[in-house]
Design an enzyme around this catalytic site. Structure first.
Site, PDB file in Angstrom:
ATOM      1  NE  ARG A  87      -1.853  -6.840  -1.458  1.00 16.82           N
ATOM      2  CZ  ARG A  87      -2.151  -6.734  -0.155  1.00 16.82           C
ATOM      3  NH1 ARG A  87      -2.670  -7.778   0.471  1.00 16.82           N
ATOM      4  NH2 ARG A  87      -1.934  -5.617   0.508  1.00 16.82           N
ATOM      5  CG  ASP A 235       3.457  -5.112   4.178  1.00 15.80           C
ATOM      6  OD1 ASP A 235       2.858  -6.129   3.810  1.00 15.80           O
ATOM      7  OD2 ASP A 235       3.049  -4.372   5.093  1.00 15.80           O
TER       8      ASP A 235
END
Length: 349
Positions: A87, A235
């Site tokens: 990711r 994030d």
């Protein structure tokens, strides 16, 4: 609620793809299985991904603990590369992997089996620190929440996205713990529905009032005066305060600014990437088109159409009222304020 458990050399990841219908854990006995769990969104949320990756590194160390030192470190580097690739947007992932690697590197000359034990302890320490950090974020953020506040949130930045307390939802939990009454409005968060499936599930379990809305309803509620404040997670945060978060966050920030509603981001220091100047340098993960073209395994869009599925967007710092961290609150973030804030906290870039 334990999104991640590490017991007897096995990582257990709560399969968030099945919630709220089924509570089931995925057992991971190798770093490759942890990587698959991160990539396939069994576990998601930047802090949770970071902690999971740390446990993945601990599994890799155990896997290579019976070989010579050279092969042991080569195995760790291979695992680090594989985990980081899962990711690309969530910076906590690379942060946790590098922290584990750095601990191992300081032990060169020590038997691999002993280093594996040290990395086991370090992964557990990362997980424990996450909960403590989130509670500090919650305490700082609770002071920004008024009694009777109607709070809009997007995606899931709760216990499920961390190791057990939450960033944005941690602020909400702390506000409630301080005796404040709140009502949360959760964007459903298309296309993966983390708000409807996960945030609503968490808050309902905690008996915190929550209402789910479709993403395109947020502006209408703001115009009606039914939203007092917005809180989201992150994030990755650039040095200038630009924030990458789940796709749709930017739209919510624009709407909040248009209606003079405070827009807060709750995130730990590990989510900041002070090596990049702005959000333009943040890599944006693009996910499989079937997350949009299919629902519950069935196609809902015509065959042969184009599809674009970025998983994150970037909210510029000028739309953010403040960023809430474990060291305090960065008001009206920009590069100067962010760097000065962390320098004073003892964390210079």
């Amino acid at each position: 609620m334990d999104p991640i458990r590490f017991e007897y050399g096995v990582v257990f990841l709560l399969d968030q793809r099945l919630l709220p219908v089924e509570v089931k854990y995925m057992e991971c006995k190798s770093w490759q299985e942890v990587a698959a769990g991160i990539r396939d969104m069994v576990v998601r949320g930047a802090p949770a991904i970071g902690a999971s990756a740390a446990f993945g590194m601990a599994l890799a160390a155990k896997q290579w603990s019976s070989v010579d030192s050279e092969r042991f470190f080569a195995g760790l580097e291979e695992a680090a590369k594989g985990l980081k690739a899962t990711r690309p947007t969530a910076v906590n992932l690379a942060w946790a992997v590098e922290r584990m690697l750095n601990v191992a590197r300081t032990q060169r000359g020590v038997a691999p089996r002993e280093i594996a034990d040290i990395l086991d302890s370090e992964a557990r320490r990362i997980a424990q620190e996450d909960i403590a950090v989130n509670k500090k974020i919650g305490d700082f953020g609770a002071g920004l929440i008024n009694d009777k506040a109607r709070i809009l949130t997007h995606c899931n930045a709760g216990a499920l996205a961390t190791v057990g307390y939450g960033t944005a939802l941690g602020v909400i939990r702390s506000a409630v713990a301080h005796g404040k009454e709140v009502h949360v409005v959760a964007d459903e968060t298309r296309p993966y529905l983390q708000g409807a499936r996960l945030t609503a599930w968490e808050l309902h379990r905690d008996e915190i009032p929550v209402t789910v809305i479709a993403d395109n309803m947020a502006g209408f509620l703001m115009k009606q005066g039914k939203i007092d404040v917005v809180i989201v997670g992150a994030d990755r945060i650039a040095a200038n305060g630009d924030v990458a978060n789940k796709i749709g966050t930017y739209s919510v920030a624009v709407l909040a600014a248009a209606h003079n509603i405070p827009f807060y981001v709750a995130a730990p220091y590990s989510t900041f990437d002070l090596a990049i100047k702005s959000g333009e340098q943040i890599p944006i993960e693009e996910r499989c088109e079937t997350e949009i073209t299919h629902f519950a395994g069935r196609r809902i869009a015509p065959e042969g159409i184009g599809c674009y599925n970025p998983s994150f967007d970037v909210t510029p710092a000028n739309l953010i009222t403040a960023i809430i961290t474990e060291f305090g609150v960065i008001e009206k973030p920009d590069e100067e304020r962010v760097r000065q804030f962390f320098a004073e906290a003892g964390h210079e870039a």
